[in-house]
Design a protein around this motif. Structure first.
Motif, PDB file in Angstrom:
ATOM      1  N   ALA A  66      -2.278   9.601   7.168  1.00  0.00           N
ATOM      2  CA  ALA A  66      -1.483   8.376   7.029  1.00  0.00           C
ATOM      3  C   ALA A  66      -0.149   8.510   7.765  1.00  0.00           C
ATOM      4  CB  ALA A  66      -1.249   8.064   5.555  1.00  0.00           C
ATOM      5  N   ALA A  67       0.492   9.667   7.619  1.00  0.00           N
ATOM      6  CA  ALA A  67       1.784   9.874   8.279  1.00  0.00           C
ATOM      7  C   ALA A  67       1.637   9.892   9.796  1.00  0.00           C
ATOM      8  CB  ALA A  67       2.412  11.177   7.793  1.00  0.00           C
ATOM      9  N   LEU A  68       0.637  10.613  10.285  1.00  0.00           N
ATOM     10  CA  LEU A  68       0.438  10.692  11.744  1.00  0.00           C
ATOM     11  C   LEU A  68       0.057   9.335  12.337  1.00  0.00           C
ATOM     12  CD1 LEU A  68      -1.374  14.140  12.025  1.00  0.00           C
ATOM     13  CD2 LEU A  68       0.974  13.581  12.708  1.00  0.00           C
ATOM     14  N   LEU A  69      -0.810   8.616  11.667  1.00  0.00           N
ATOM     15  CA  LEU A  69      -1.193   7.291  12.166  1.00  0.00           C
ATOM     16  C   LEU A  69      -0.021   6.313  12.126  1.00  0.00           C
ATOM     17  CD1 LEU A  69      -4.760   7.061  10.628  1.00  0.00           C
ATOM     18  CD2 LEU A  69      -4.214   6.992  13.062  1.00  0.00           C
ATOM     19  N   ALA A  70       0.827   6.429  11.095  1.00  0.00           N
ATOM     20  CA  ALA A  70       2.000   5.557  11.022  1.00  0.00           C
ATOM     21  C   ALA A  70       2.979   5.884  12.150  1.00  0.00           C
ATOM     22  CB  ALA A  70       2.678   5.702   9.668  1.00  0.00           C
ATOM     23  N   ALA A 114      -3.751   3.702   8.991  1.00  0.00           N
ATOM     24  CA  ALA A 114      -2.737   4.387   8.186  1.00  0.00           C
ATOM     25  C   ALA A 114      -2.764   3.890   6.743  1.00  0.00           C
ATOM     26  CB  ALA A 114      -1.361   4.189   8.801  1.00  0.00           C
ATOM     27  N   ALA A 115      -2.944   2.594   6.563  1.00  0.00           N
ATOM     28  CA  ALA A 115      -3.014   2.028   5.215  1.00  0.00           C
ATOM     29  C   ALA A 115      -4.250   2.521   4.470  1.00  0.00           C
ATOM     30  CB  ALA A 115      -3.004   0.505   5.278  1.00  0.00           C
ATOM     31  N   VAL A 116      -5.365   2.616   5.160  1.00  0.00           N
ATOM     32  CA  VAL A 116      -6.599   3.129   4.540  1.00  0.00           C
ATOM     33  C   VAL A 116      -6.396   4.583   4.111  1.00  0.00           C
ATOM     34  CG1 VAL A 116      -9.005   3.752   5.010  1.00  0.00           C
ATOM     35  CG2 VAL A 116      -8.142   1.507   5.678  1.00  0.00           C
ATOM     36  N   SER A 165       2.378  -2.241  22.474  1.00  0.00           N
ATOM     37  CA  SER A 165       1.587  -3.354  21.940  1.00  0.00           C
ATOM     38  C   SER A 165       0.343  -3.627  22.780  1.00  0.00           C
ATOM     39  CB  SER A 165       2.437  -4.623  21.846  1.00  0.00           C
ATOM     40  OG  SER A 165       2.917  -4.960  23.130  1.00  0.00           O
ATOM     41  N   SER A 166       0.374  -3.255  24.064  1.00  0.00           N
ATOM     42  CA  SER A 166      -0.791  -3.500  24.918  1.00  0.00           C
ATOM     43  C   SER A 166      -1.693  -2.276  25.031  1.00  0.00           C
ATOM     44  CB  SER A 166      -0.325  -3.911  26.321  1.00  0.00           C
ATOM     45  OG  SER A 166       0.430  -2.853  26.896  1.00  0.00           O
ATOM     46  N   GLY A 167      -1.374  -1.223  24.320  1.00  0.00           N
ATOM     47  CA  GLY A 167      -2.146   0.014  24.416  1.00  0.00           C
ATOM     48  C   GLY A 167      -3.456  -0.050  23.651  1.00  0.00           C
ATOM     49  N   ALA A 222      -2.002  -2.792  15.513  1.00  0.00           N
ATOM     50  CA  ALA A 222      -2.591  -3.322  14.283  1.00  0.00           C
ATOM     51  C   ALA A 222      -3.695  -2.410  13.757  1.00  0.00           C
ATOM     52  CB  ALA A 222      -3.132  -4.727  14.515  1.00  0.00           C
ATOM     53  N   VAL A 223      -4.518  -1.900  14.652  1.00  0.00           N
ATOM     54  CA  VAL A 223      -5.601  -0.992  14.237  1.00  0.00           C
ATOM     55  C   VAL A 223      -5.013   0.283  13.645  1.00  0.00           C
ATOM     56  CG1 VAL A 223      -7.499   0.439  15.094  1.00  0.00           C
ATOM     57  CG2 VAL A 223      -7.278  -1.923  15.866  1.00  0.00           C
TER      58      VAL A 223
END
Length: 109
Positions: free
Chosen positions: A59-63, A84-86, A71-73, A78-79
């Motif tokens: 979660a920390a690494l994904l955040a 991270a939320a999951v 934003s264009s990567g 959003a994904v």
């Protein structure tokens, strides 16, 4: 004497139901499970103890990745936030499971 009569104590009535904290969720006993069966608390504790730090780190690494991503990567921000939320939800589930296991072990003593 019939098989059902043996399971119900010899009276011929319905088999006793398992107790549940929620009404209507008890299953009828089949006669094959022990009356004092416990879940595998040791295995659950090991799995939750492994899952807790892994999902917390995920979660920390994904955040962090989501915060530094363009934003264009690819993958999109959003994904990464959803992932991270999951991971954070799985971290909470593992922490709650560890607390429940500790409480159940304390009740056994």
């Amino acid at each position: 004497m019939s098989h059902r009569a043996v399971l119900s104590g010899g009276h011929g009535g319905p088999a006793p139901h398992a107790r549940s904290h929620f009404p209507g969720l008890g299953r009828p006993r089949t006669g094959t499970e022990p009356l004092t069966a416990y879940s595998a608390l040791g295995a659950r504790l090991v799995l939750s103890s492994i899952a807790l730090p892994l999902f917390a780190a995920g979660a920390a690494l994904l955040a962090l990745w989501a915060a530094s991503a363009r934003s264009s990567g690819s993958p999109s921000t959003a994904v990464l936030v959803v992932l991270a939320a999951v991971c954070a939800v799985f971290t909470a589930v593992a922490a709650i499971d560890i607390a429940v296991i500790r409480r159940r072990r304390a009740e056994r003593r």
